[in-house]
Design a protein around this motif. Structure first.
Motif, mmCIF file in Angstrom:
data_model
loop_
_atom_site.group_PDB
_atom_site.id
_atom_site.type_symbol
_atom_site.label_atom_id
_atom_site.label_comp_id
_atom_site.label_asym_id
_atom_site.label_seq_id
_atom_site.Cartn_x
_atom_site.Cartn_y
_atom_site.Cartn_z
ATOM 1 N N LEU A 153 24.076 33.455 42.395
ATOM 2 C CA LEU A 153 23.882 34.472 41.362
ATOM 3 C C LEU A 153 24.144 33.814 40.018
ATOM 4 C CD1 LEU A 153 25.784 37.453 43.050
ATOM 5 C CD2 LEU A 153 23.385 36.804 43.279
ATOM 6 N N ASP A 154 23.099 33.729 39.196
ATOM 7 C CA ASP A 154 23.175 33.066 37.896
ATOM 8 C C ASP A 154 23.239 34.147 36.819
ATOM 9 O OD1 ASP A 154 23.051 31.383 35.779
ATOM 10 O OD2 ASP A 154 21.288 30.282 36.457
ATOM 11 N N PHE A 155 24.246 34.077 35.933
ATOM 12 C CA PHE A 155 24.386 35.093 34.888
ATOM 13 C C PHE A 155 25.079 34.463 33.685
ATOM 14 C CE2 PHE A 155 27.505 35.555 38.314
ATOM 15 C CZ PHE A 155 28.678 35.222 37.657
ATOM 16 N N ALA A 156 25.320 35.267 32.662
ATOM 17 C CA ALA A 156 25.928 34.754 31.444
ATOM 18 C C ALA A 156 27.173 35.563 31.095
ATOM 19 C CB ALA A 156 24.920 34.821 30.287
ATOM 20 N N ASP A 157 28.152 34.889 30.477
ATOM 21 C CA ASP A 157 29.346 35.540 29.924
ATOM 22 C C ASP A 157 30.114 36.368 30.951
ATOM 23 O OD1 ASP A 157 28.764 34.469 27.409
ATOM 24 O OD2 ASP A 157 27.406 36.132 26.957
ATOM 25 N N ASP B 285 27.279 43.967 40.346
ATOM 26 C CA ASP B 285 28.117 44.922 41.066
ATOM 27 C C ASP B 285 28.133 44.612 42.561
ATOM 28 O OD1 ASP B 285 28.604 46.216 38.716
ATOM 29 O OD2 ASP B 285 27.080 47.768 39.021
ATOM 30 N N GLY B 286 29.332 44.739 43.156
ATOM 31 C CA GLY B 286 29.456 44.599 44.599
ATOM 32 C C GLY B 286 29.514 43.178 45.104
ATOM 33 N N ALA B 287 29.427 42.180 44.189
ATOM 34 C CA ALA B 287 29.490 40.794 44.653
ATOM 35 C C ALA B 287 30.915 40.408 45.029
ATOM 36 C CB ALA B 287 28.943 39.853 43.580
ATOM 37 N N VAL B 288 31.886 40.890 44.246
ATOM 38 C CA VAL B 288 33.306 40.647 44.484
ATOM 39 C C VAL B 288 34.049 41.918 44.106
ATOM 40 C CG1 VAL B 288 33.227 38.136 44.139
ATOM 41 C CG2 VAL B 288 33.539 39.643 42.176
ATOM 42 N N PRO B 289 35.344 42.048 44.462
ATOM 43 C CA PRO B 289 36.104 43.232 44.040
ATOM 44 C C PRO B 289 36.149 43.360 42.519
ATOM 45 C CG PRO B 289 37.300 42.002 45.713
ATOM 46 C CD PRO B 289 36.144 41.156 45.312
ATOM 47 N N GLU B 290 36.362 44.576 42.043
ATOM 48 C CA GLU B 290 36.363 44.840 40.609
ATOM 49 C C GLU B 290 37.418 43.992 39.885
ATOM 50 O OE1 GLU B 290 35.307 46.118 36.978
ATOM 51 O OE2 GLU B 290 34.238 46.465 38.874
ATOM 52 N N ILE B 291 38.600 43.846 40.480
ATOM 53 C CA ILE B 291 39.649 43.062 39.831
ATOM 54 C C ILE B 291 39.247 41.592 39.712
ATOM 55 C CG2 ILE B 291 40.914 42.593 41.990
ATOM 56 C CD1 ILE B 291 43.490 42.873 40.379
ATOM 57 N N SER B 292 38.519 41.083 40.709
ATOM 58 C CA SER B 292 38.022 39.702 40.639
ATOM 59 C C SER B 292 36.901 39.579 39.619
ATOM 60 C CB SER B 292 37.536 39.256 42.014
ATOM 61 O OG SER B 292 38.583 39.283 42.961
ATOM 62 N N ALA B 293 36.054 40.618 39.536
ATOM 63 C CA ALA B 293 34.974 40.598 38.550
ATOM 64 C C ALA B 293 35.540 40.552 37.126
ATOM 65 C CB ALA B 293 34.078 41.813 38.739
ATOM 66 N N ARG B 294 36.628 41.289 36.882
ATOM 67 C CA ARG B 294 37.245 41.253 35.550
ATOM 68 C C ARG B 294 37.806 39.865 35.251
ATOM 69 N NH1 ARG B 294 39.255 46.416 37.187
ATOM 70 N NH2 ARG B 294 41.313 45.529 37.623
ATOM 71 N N TRP B 295 38.383 39.218 36.267
ATOM 72 C CA TRP B 295 38.890 37.863 36.064
ATOM 73 C C TRP B 295 37.748 36.901 35.734
ATOM 74 C CZ3 TRP B 295 38.341 32.994 38.157
ATOM 75 C CH2 TRP B 295 39.354 32.068 37.866
ATOM 76 N N LEU B 296 36.644 36.995 36.444
ATOM 77 C CA LEU B 296 35.494 36.130 36.176
ATOM 78 C C LEU B 296 34.926 36.388 34.780
ATOM 79 C CD1 LEU B 296 33.730 36.328 39.657
ATOM 80 C CD2 LEU B 296 34.902 34.344 38.687
ATOM 81 N N HIS B 297 34.948 37.654 34.355
ATOM 82 C CA HIS B 297 34.471 37.958 33.007
ATOM 83 C C HIS B 297 35.370 37.304 31.965
ATOM 84 C CE1 HIS B 297 32.410 40.263 29.882
ATOM 85 N NE2 HIS B 297 33.609 40.526 29.371
ATOM 86 N N ALA B 298 36.686 37.352 32.192
ATOM 87 C CA ALA B 298 37.631 36.768 31.242
ATOM 88 C C ALA B 298 37.495 35.255 31.157
ATOM 89 C CB ALA B 298 39.058 37.148 31.630
ATOM 90 N N THR B 299 37.058 34.611 32.223
ATOM 91 C CA THR B 299 36.918 33.146 32.237
ATOM 92 C C THR B 299 35.492 32.701 31.906
ATOM 93 O OG1 THR B 299 36.496 33.194 34.633
ATOM 94 C CG2 THR B 299 38.774 32.869 33.914
ATOM 95 N N ARG B 300 34.656 33.626 31.466
ATOM 96 C CA ARG B 300 33.280 33.333 31.069
ATOM 97 C C ARG B 300 32.519 32.607 32.191
ATOM 98 N NH1 ARG B 300 32.884 29.703 27.563
ATOM 99 N NH2 ARG B 300 35.018 28.936 27.576
ATOM 100 N N ALA B 301 32.581 33.186 33.374
ATOM 101 C CA ALA B 301 31.881 32.594 34.510
ATOM 102 C C ALA B 301 30.380 32.584 34.255
ATOM 103 C CB ALA B 301 32.193 33.373 35.777
ATOM 104 N N THR C 27 32.343 31.214 45.441
ATOM 105 C CA THR C 27 32.749 30.172 44.507
ATOM 106 C C THR C 27 32.112 30.450 43.157
ATOM 107 O OG1 THR C 27 30.908 28.706 45.080
ATOM 108 C CG2 THR C 27 32.918 28.519 46.389
ATOM 109 N N ALA C 28 32.764 30.034 42.078
ATOM 110 C CA ALA C 28 32.266 30.345 40.741
ATOM 111 C C ALA C 28 32.503 29.176 39.808
ATOM 112 C CB ALA C 28 32.954 31.599 40.199
ATOM 113 N N CYS C 29 31.606 29.040 38.845
ATOM 114 C CA CYS C 29 31.754 28.090 37.743
ATOM 115 C C CYS C 29 32.178 28.874 36.509
ATOM 116 C CB CYS C 29 30.447 27.357 37.488
ATOM 117 S SG CYS C 29 29.918 26.297 38.872
ATOM 118 N N CYS C 30 33.218 28.410 35.820
ATOM 119 C CA CYS C 30 33.838 29.174 34.736
ATOM 120 C C CYS C 30 33.839 28.377 33.429
ATOM 121 C CB CYS C 30 35.259 29.563 35.116
ATOM 122 S SG CYS C 30 35.382 30.510 36.649
ATOM 123 N N GLU C 31 34.148 29.103 32.345
ATOM 124 C CA GLU C 31 34.292 28.535 31.006
ATOM 125 C C GLU C 31 33.074 27.725 30.588
ATOM 126 O OE1 GLU C 31 38.030 26.445 31.201
ATOM 127 O OE2 GLU C 31 39.140 28.258 30.636
#
Length: 679
Positions: A342-346, A351-367, A387-391
């Motif tokens: 799943l390729d995205f920005a910022d 939705d539904g890829a990971v739990p909401e709390i994990s999604a907020r963490w990924l958003h904060a790290t600019r995944a 797995t995710a690529c961040c910052e």
């Protein structure tokens, strides 16, 4: 029971650990050993001192021990020169007195396989080195960086590899645009230091963006060439080492994944597997356990059981077994049994890829991306890794995703074992919980209980509690602990509990708790149920109109009850001479004790898992329990139980706790007295 078990079993007795029994599996692993001989005589091979020390320690403090590091002994003729094994020693009671039950598992094949894998890995590494030597003689980019900062190619190739013109200045930043974002700062600093300090050799590996948009590893090596008239210039080479680097990384990570062994919990096995990917292949990896094999329909609820992030990223959300319903992308990855990128920005995670709390963490790290990788064990999808690529790190390429998936599939054996142990333990805990009934509701008093299984996989203890009203209206309350941590202990617990209930319920008011325990002891011996157990059995009767109760109880070798007054320090309800445990000597007399329980006071019955810490005196743990109970004495009874169990940092042993509290004086007065013996 043990004669044909696949695990080697031996039983010793006495301080010399005389061999009194062993089964066929023991004979196959260690050969014939003389029965009746002390362990020091029966085991004379080099390396047995630790075994003897372990036996002495278990017999001395009654604490079971496990030795999970491979042990080696020379074995009888006709077998390999050495056999390897792991073992555990647990205290046991034999007809000859205190003894030890030793269990050993043959790990010879496993260890030999690991050594063979190490040998093959070394051979592959040598082959890779020869391959690198061959590539070193092949064509590569050669360049020169002059003292004035200008750069030129002697053997071109930069533009062909990156799709960008070769940088004409070594001290500019334009060439960094094709360098991987995570590598830019390091190589810029190294190159600036080389120009300043002039080391004998500049050597650095970094990633550059290729003409196809993906990143490849290159190695730049350069040496300084000083000139008196024009300063120092650098002659260097840059060559593509992606294949060599990936080959070495693959060997290293697959070896690490294959070493994920001896995990006691599924969470530990999956966490160790996730750690093999971070930080070499990804910035963060989380593993979500699926409820059943290959569940691919809507409404799949997954549980996060492991997560690992590279250093420098914010702390991960607490691992509290978060659950979430898989979205469309996650369900598709499970159904296809194939990775999904799943390729995205910022950090805008679908939705539904990971739990909401994990999604907020990924958003904060600019995944920038999320890769969903199904983990298949024995042909079934048992978990989903994310797995995710961040910052701002670019998404992984196809080769990175394939390697991630391959590594996650490598640890089949330990994952299979961990999941099997988890399922067995879950079934055992369900069985034990089914034997523990809900305490009754009382007028004028409250009863609450709590049971917490230990953390060891596939083990369930013999801890139990019970509370029920008797025909005359009084309350019977019991806490008990059967020795052992297995289904046999749980089964014995259920039998003793049922017999105690029957005896207590059918006897009249004049039948004391001591007589009830003595009859239980006699019945257990006569029916062959006997297993070393401790218990406290009590009967509580309303006493007068002030809301107080009278308790009479007998203690069969169990930790003493704790009485927490409404104010003041808690007290231990302990006798000077405690009665012997159950199933030791039914003919020994037992004593009934009596004590009032006033309005607002709290009575605590508990098992040793709540207070016992290995290597510490039991009295220290009971003192901590008293302090904790005093601090929380004004909480509702159920909250107090939860608080006391929650304070145990490492729940190694099962915990059973039952509490009784007469209503405070003002509430007792509001309900009105109902007469002696009617709760």
């Amino acid at each position: 029971m043990f004669d044909r078990a696949v695990v080697a079993i031996a039983l010793t007795a006495g301080p010399e650990h005389r061999m009194v029994y062993y089964n066929d599996a023991f004979r196959a692993l260690f050969g014939d050993r003389p029965l009746g001989a002390p362990a020091r005589t029966a085991f004379t091979e080099p390396g047995t001192e630790r075994l003897l020390t372990t036996l002495d320690a278990v017999l001395a403090d009654g604490t079971a021990r496990q030795v999970t590091a491979h042990r080696t002994l020379a074995c009888p003729s006709g077998t390999p020169a050495h056999r390897h094994f792991v073992y555990s020693c647990s205290p046991a009671t034999t007809r000859y007195g205190p003894g030890i039950l030793a269990a050993a598992i043959d790990t010879t094949a496993e260890l030999h396989s690991a050594l063979e894998a190490e040998r093959l890995s070394a051979e592959r590494l040598e082959a890779l080195r020869r391959y690198e030597a061959l590539l070193a003689a092949a064509a590569q980019m050669v360049w020169v960086a002059r003292a004035d900062g200008s750069v030129s190619e002697l053997m071109p190739g930069w533009e062909e590899m990156t799709g960008q013109p070769f940088p004409e200045a070594a001290d500019g930043d334009g060439w960094l645009d094709v360098v991987h974002p995570q590598d830019r700062a390091a190589i810029a600093a190294r190159w600036a230091a080389a120009f300043r300090d002039r080391p004998a050799v500049f050597d650095h590996v970094f990633r550059v963006r290729g003409a196809d948009g993906g990143y490849r590893h290159v190695r730049s090596r350069a040496v300084p060439v000083p000139h008196e008239d024009r300063g120092t210039e650098w002659i260097g080479t840059t060559r593509d080492i992606e294949d060599q680097w990936r080959g070495r990384l693959r060997e290293r990570l697959l070896a690490r994944a294959g070493a994920v062994t001896e995990a006691e919990r599924a969470e530990d096995a999956f966490a160790a597997l996730a750690a093999t990917l971070v930080p070499d292949l990804t910035d963060v990896c989380a593993v979500y356990l699926l409820p059943g094999p290959d569940a691919a329909d809507e409404g799949i609820v997954a549980t996060r059981i492991a997560s690992v992030a590279r250093p420098g990223l914010p702390p991960l959300p607490p691992l509290d077994r978060q659950t979430f319903t898989l979205g469309a992308h996650a369900r598709q990855a499970v159904a296809d049994r194939a990775p999904t990128l799943l390729d995205f920005a910022d950090g805008d995670v679908p939705d539904g890829a990971v739990p909401e709390i994990s999604a907020r963490w990924l958003h904060a790290t600019r995944a920038t991306s999320l890769t969903l990788l199904p983990i298949v064990v024995d042909g079934a999808v048992v978990a989903l890794a994310a797995t995710a690529c961040c910052e701002g790190t670019p998404p992984p390429g196809p080769a990175d995703i394939d390697l991630q998936h391959e590594i996650l599939q490598r640890a089949q054996a330990p994952l299979r074992q961990a999941l099997a142990l988890q399922r067995a333990r879950h079934a055992a805990v369900v069985l034990q919980r089914a034997l523990l009934t809900t305490p009754p509701s009382l007028g004028g008093a409250a009863v609450a209980a709590r049971y917490q299984p230990g953390s060891r996989n596939a083990e369930v203890g013999g801890d139990w509690y019970d509370a029920f009203t008797l025909p005359d209206g009084s309350l019977a309350m019991t806490i008990g602990d059967v020795a052992g941590h297995d289904l046999a202990a749980a089964t014995t617990m259920g039998q003793l509990r049922a017999m105690l209930r029957s005896i207590a319920y059918t006897r009249g008011h004049a039948h004391t708790p001591a007589e009830t325990l003595r009859e239980l002891d006699t019945a257990a011996e006569g029916l062959g149920v006997g297993s070393f157990a401790t218990a406290v059995h009590a009967r509580l009767v309303r006493h007068g109109a002030d809301g107080g109760w009278e308790m009479e109880w007998a203690n069969a070798g169990h930790p003493p009850p704790v009485l927490v007054p409404a104010d003041g320090p808690p007290r231990l309800l302990a006798a000077e001479d405690a009665d012997v445990p159950l199933c030791v000597d039914p003919r020994r007399p037992r004593v009934t004790h009596r004590h009032p329980v006033g309005p607002g006071e709290t009575l605590l019955f508990y098992t040793d898992g709540l207070v016992e810490v290995p290597g510490e005196h039991l009295g220290d743990g009971i003192a901590r329990l008293c302090d904790a109970a005093a601090e929380a004495r004004h909480r509702p009874l159920a909250d107090l139980c939860e608080h006391l169990v929650g304070r145990v940092a490492d729940v190694r042993d099962d915990i059973a706790l039952i509490a009784f509290r007469p209503d405070p004086a003002e509430r007792a007065g509001a309900t009105g007295g109902r007469g002696r013996g009617r709760p």
